[in-house]
Enzyme design. Structure first.
Site, PDB file in Angstrom:
ATOM      1  N   CYS A   1       0.843  -1.393  -0.151  1.00  0.00           N
ATOM      2  CA  CYS A   1       0.022  -0.130   0.047  1.00  0.00           C
ATOM      3  C   CYS A   1       0.923   1.211  -0.058  1.00  0.00           C
ATOM      4  O   CYS A   1       0.209   2.173  -0.522  1.00  0.00           O
ATOM      5  CB  CYS A   1      -0.952   0.114   1.099  1.00  0.00           C
ATOM      6  SG  CYS A   1      -2.192  -1.381   1.313  1.00  0.00           S
ATOM      7  N   HIS A   2       1.949   1.347   0.652  1.00  0.00           N
ATOM      8  CA  HIS A   2       2.851   2.457   0.735  1.00  0.00           C
ATOM      9  C   HIS A   2       3.981   2.367  -0.204  1.00  0.00           C
ATOM     10  O   HIS A   2       4.944   3.331   0.076  1.00  0.00           O
ATOM     11  CB  HIS A   2       3.312   2.483   2.078  1.00  0.00           C
ATOM     12  CG  HIS A   2       2.000   2.713   2.988  1.00  0.00           C
ATOM     13  ND1 HIS A   2       1.317   3.723   3.058  1.00  0.00           N
ATOM     14  CD2 HIS A   2       1.526   1.964   4.300  1.00  0.00           C
ATOM     15  CE1 HIS A   2       0.339   3.696   3.878  1.00  0.00           C
ATOM     16  NE2 HIS A   2       0.630   2.606   4.867  1.00  0.00           N
TER      17      HIS A   2
ATOM     18  N   HIS B   1      13.917  19.249  33.280  1.00  0.00           N
ATOM     19  CA  HIS B   1      14.324  19.636  31.757  1.00  0.00           C
ATOM     20  C   HIS B   1      13.885  20.955  31.624  1.00  0.00           C
ATOM     21  O   HIS B   1      14.074  21.503  30.460  1.00  0.00           O
ATOM     22  CB  HIS B   1      13.747  18.517  31.134  1.00  0.00           C
ATOM     23  CG  HIS B   1      14.214  17.330  31.406  1.00  0.00           C
ATOM     24  ND1 HIS B   1      15.357  16.941  30.656  1.00  0.00           N
ATOM     25  CD2 HIS B   1      13.729  15.733  31.750  1.00  0.00           C
ATOM     26  CE1 HIS B   1      15.743  15.476  30.964  1.00  0.00           C
ATOM     27  NE2 HIS B   1      14.808  14.960  31.518  1.00  0.00           N
TER      28      HIS B   1
ATOM     29  N   ARG C   1      12.761   6.018  27.533  1.00  0.00           N
ATOM     30  CA  ARG C   1      13.435   7.158  28.056  1.00  0.00           C
ATOM     31  C   ARG C   1      12.546   7.698  29.112  1.00  0.00           C
ATOM     32  O   ARG C   1      12.963   7.951  30.073  1.00  0.00           O
ATOM     33  CB  ARG C   1      13.843   8.178  26.870  1.00  0.00           C
ATOM     34  CG  ARG C   1      14.943   8.970  27.295  1.00  0.00           C
ATOM     35  CD  ARG C   1      16.371   8.223  27.447  1.00  0.00           C
ATOM     36  NE  ARG C   1      17.323   8.887  28.120  1.00  0.00           N
ATOM     37  CZ  ARG C   1      17.498   9.087  29.216  1.00  0.00           C
ATOM     38  NH1 ARG C   1      16.766   8.795  30.139  1.00  0.00           N
ATOM     39  NH2 ARG C   1      18.657   9.642  29.879  1.00  0.00           N
TER      40      ARG C   1
ATOM     41  N   CYS D   1      13.463   7.747  33.236  1.00  0.00           N
ATOM     42  CA  CYS D   1      13.454   9.129  34.005  1.00  0.00           C
ATOM     43  C   CYS D   1      12.399   8.796  34.998  1.00  0.00           C
ATOM     44  O   CYS D   1      12.837   9.219  36.262  1.00  0.00           O
ATOM     45  CB  CYS D   1      12.980  10.109  33.158  1.00  0.00           C
ATOM     46  SG  CYS D   1      14.691  10.989  32.366  1.00  0.00           S
TER      47      CYS D   1
END
Ligand code: HEC
Ligand code: HEC
Length: 283
Positions: free
Chosen positions: A99-100, A201, A240, A244
């Site tokens: 399809c792609h 952050h 990630r 944290c």
């Protein structure tokens, strides 16, 4: 024994963070935690972005250049990801390429608008979830297990087709409440250490916590999946998040949970304009 060691490690982290940061802005963490969760705590960066950049480059400069010279181990996943895009699987006898386009090249640019609101999901569709949704609905194939080799390889390859293109995520209309939820999660204090993502952050970006220089959240969402030295492995942005959260001694949710998808929308939106560059490489 293991728990004790972990606890001691965390104690060192708290002490170190306390030492590095000194006193915590206005009010104690405990006071702040009693505030209504609907209020976003007002936090401002402790230094200008230019000063932060200077510190970041001084701290990581050499190490990152050296790592880049030796090549990114995650690059190996790209070829396997491309093979997966052309591979027929599932009850409908299709591959992504059916399809792609061959090598799924028609998906160039697709990653720039993710995460986004999805009507069928009535929530936020992330890029990895879209890929698994296509496997299930369009191919009659099983979803790939998050953080498995194939899942990361396929996601990374399809995303790499958008390398060099700017992120342009929308938070208009039906996406808005989910963006707000993501923002609230980013600023909510949680876990036994009573930290929020934003304390580190936003407010303390540019300061050190143990052996790390804490990064500013600009450029957090443009380079995942990526290779991380500490993992000695390739992983996703949501891995990630979980890392944290673990350091914060907070509860962790499963991959692609509503909370992480909203959080990813928030973080990616504030990175709008950053150029996609996968795979990334970090310490
Ligand atoms: C039978 C056809 C079909 C197959 C096979 C298929 N998809 Fe899709 N894909 C679609 C359709 C239709 C859409 C748009 C509607 C939607 O979001 O489901 C789409 C949307 C997407 C998008 C979002 C594109 C954009 O610009 O918004 C991505 C990314 C994607 N597919 C990846 C994949 C991957 C990777 C595979 C292989 C694991 C795959 N698709 C297999 C039909 C397919
Ligand atoms: C105690 C401080 C602290 C808290 C709280 C914290 N982090 Fe981190 N975070 C770090 C450190 C240290 C690193 C590794 C070095 C760096 O900042 O890139 C990191 C790395 C990251 C990265 C990778 C950055 C990159 O360049 O690829 C992301 C994404 C991230 N954190 C998201 C979060 C989210 C989301 C939360 C809240 C759920 C959170 N962090 C809470 C300290 C923290």
């Amino acid at each position: 024994m293991y728990r004790l060691v972990t606890f001691l490690k965390m104690f060192v982290l708290t002490a170190a963070v306390g030492l590095v940061f000194g006193t915590f802005g206005s009010g104690t963490p405990a006071q702040a935690a009693t505030k209504s969760s609907a209020t976003i705590e007002q936090l401002t960066p402790s230094m200008s972005y230019a000063e932060y950049k200077k510190r970041y480059e001084k701290y990581y400069g050499d190490a990152t250049a050296q790592m880049a010279e030796e090549g990114n181990p995650a690059d190996f996943l790209l070829d396997d990801g491309k093979d997966l895009a052309n591979k027929v699987v599932g009850s409908k006898g299709k591959s992504c390429a059916s399809c792609h386009g061959k090598d799924a090249v028609k998906l160039k640019g697709a990653a720039t608008t993710f995460p986004r609101y999805d009507a069928a999901l009535k929530g936020i569709m992330t890029f990895p979830l879209q890929i698994n949704t296509c496997r299930e609905r369009q191919m009659g194939a099983k979803p790939l297990k998050y953080e498995s080799y194939d899942q990361l390889a396929l996601t990374m390859y399809i995303k790499s087709l958008s390398n060099g293109m700017p992120i342009r995520v929308s938070i208009d209309g039906l996406a808005q409440p989910f963006y707000k939820k993501g923002e609230a999660t980013y600023y909510r204090r949680q876990g036994q250490l009573n930290f929020s993502c934003a304390i580190c952050h936003v407010q303390y970006a540019g300061y050190k916590a143990r052996a790390n220089l804490i990064s500013n959240n600009k450029h957090h969402a443009d380079h995942w999946p990526g290779y991380r030295l500490k993992w000695n492995k390739t992983g996703s942005l949501q891995r990630r998040f979980r890392g944290c959260l673990k350091n914060m001694r907070a509860k962790r949710k499963p991959y692609e949970s509503a909370e992480y998808r909203d959080l990813e929308l928030y973080l990616t939106y504030i990175n709008n304009g950053d150029l996609i560059q996968v795979p990334g490489m970090r310490m």
